[in-house]
Design a protein around this motif. Structure first.
Motif, short mmCIF file in Angstrom:
data_model
loop_
_atom_site.label_atom_id
_atom_site.label_comp_id
_atom_site.label_asym_id
_atom_site.label_seq_id
_atom_site.Cartn_x
_atom_site.Cartn_y
_atom_site.Cartn_z
N LEU A 240 33.45 -23.40 10.50
CA LEU A 240 31.93 -23.21 10.39
C LEU A 240 31.12 -22.26 10.73
CD1 LEU A 240 30.72 -27.07 11.37
CD2 LEU A 240 31.57 -26.48 9.38
N LEU A 241 29.92 -21.43 10.48
CA LEU A 241 29.93 -20.17 10.39
C LEU A 241 27.54 -20.52 10.54
CD1 LEU A 241 31.75 -17.59 8.95
CD2 LEU A 241 31.42 -17.92 12.11
N THR A 242 27.56 -19.84 11.11
CA THR A 242 25.60 -19.78 10.78
C THR A 242 25.66 -18.66 10.90
OG1 THR A 242 25.06 -22.25 11.75
CG2 THR A 242 23.61 -20.52 11.93
N GLY A 243 24.01 -17.80 10.30
CA GLY A 243 24.34 -16.62 10.89
C GLY A 243 22.89 -15.99 10.58
N THR A 244 23.00 -15.04 11.19
CA THR A 244 21.18 -13.64 11.00
C THR A 244 21.52 -12.90 10.07
OG1 THR A 244 20.45 -14.67 13.57
CG2 THR A 244 19.11 -13.21 11.85
N ARG A 245 19.97 -12.63 9.53
CA ARG A 245 19.80 -11.68 8.10
C ARG A 245 19.68 -10.11 9.07
NH1 ARG A 245 17.51 -11.56 2.43
NH2 ARG A 245 19.70 -11.63 2.18
N THR A 246 20.99 -9.14 9.16
CA THR A 246 20.52 -8.37 9.89
C THR A 246 19.60 -7.14 8.82
OG1 THR A 246 22.58 -6.91 9.43
CG2 THR A 246 22.44 -8.18 11.12
N GLY A 247 19.54 -5.96 9.48
CA GLY A 247 19.09 -5.03 8.42
C GLY A 247 19.44 -4.35 7.48
N ALA A 248 21.20 -4.58 7.82
CA ALA A 248 22.30 -3.77 7.10
C ALA A 248 22.68 -3.94 5.77
CB ALA A 248 23.62 -3.58 7.82
N GLU A 249 22.55 -3.42 4.78
CA GLU A 249 23.17 -3.80 3.71
C GLU A 249 24.11 -4.30 3.19
OE1 GLU A 249 20.50 -3.16 1.02
OE2 GLU A 249 19.59 -3.16 2.07
#
Length: 185
Positions: free
Chosen positions: A161-170
């Motif tokens: 189970l993962l939760t992630g925050t979008r970064t500015g990286a492509e």
């Protein structure tokens, strides 16, 4: 207990190593589907848990990772998933199922971990992901694993189970593979 922790660490080391079948490149017909892949593509700084069940016992470990989701060729719904902790050279394949949701295809991989001298076979049997507009990535993978560190293999099930925050990286289609290290108290 120490052996169980070593087996969980081995499973964690190879979890990212499950890859999809690269021969499945989408359909050959006209694709008139709206392309919603940009709603989920990108890099995500992620945290989560990996639960491994074997011999009737469940062990859970926490992990930090960067998950990258990219558009894949074949159709307007095809995705490719990769994590910085991948230990295989194949990405997971996924298919958009809605504007913000996707289904992860079955995939398998075998990895040898030099540090533990274990070989692990990992098979994703189901998975899904989603990302509401401006929200976090939610990713779930389930499957089976076999770890060979001794004459008798250890066979079990896993849930990630993962939760992630979008970064500015492509998002990147290919990322250098790395191992991640698991520490236990």
């Amino acid at each position: 207990m120490m052996r169980m922790r070593m087996l969980l660490a081995s499973a964690l080391l190879v979890l990212g190593g499950c890859g999809g079948d690269d021969d499945k490149e989408g359909d050959d017909g006209d694709d008139t589907t709206t392309d919603h892949r940009s709603n989920v593509t990108g890099a995500y700084e992620s945290t989560g848990t990996l639960s491994a069940t074997f011999n009737g016992e469940t062990q859970t470990g926490e992990l930090d990772d960067t998950v990258r989701i990219s558009e894949a060729s074949g159709s307007k719904t095809a995705l490719s998933l990769r994590s910085e902790s991948l230990t295989c050279d194949r990405d997971l394949r996924a298919t958009m199922t809605g504007e913000n949701t996707f289904f992860i295809s079955e995939g398998a991989c075998s990895v040898f971990d030099e540090e533990s001298k274990c070989t692990a076979d990992l098979s994703v049997t189901s998975g899904r992901g989603s990302r509401e507009p401006n929200g976090p990535l939610q990713l779930t993978l389930q499957g089976k694993f076999t770890v060979r560190c001794s004459p008798l293999p250890i066979v079990g099930d896993f849930t990630l189970l993962l939760t992630g925050t979008r970064t500015g990286a492509e998002s990147l289609p290919r990322v250098e593979t790395r191992l991640f290290h698991v520490t236990h108290p």
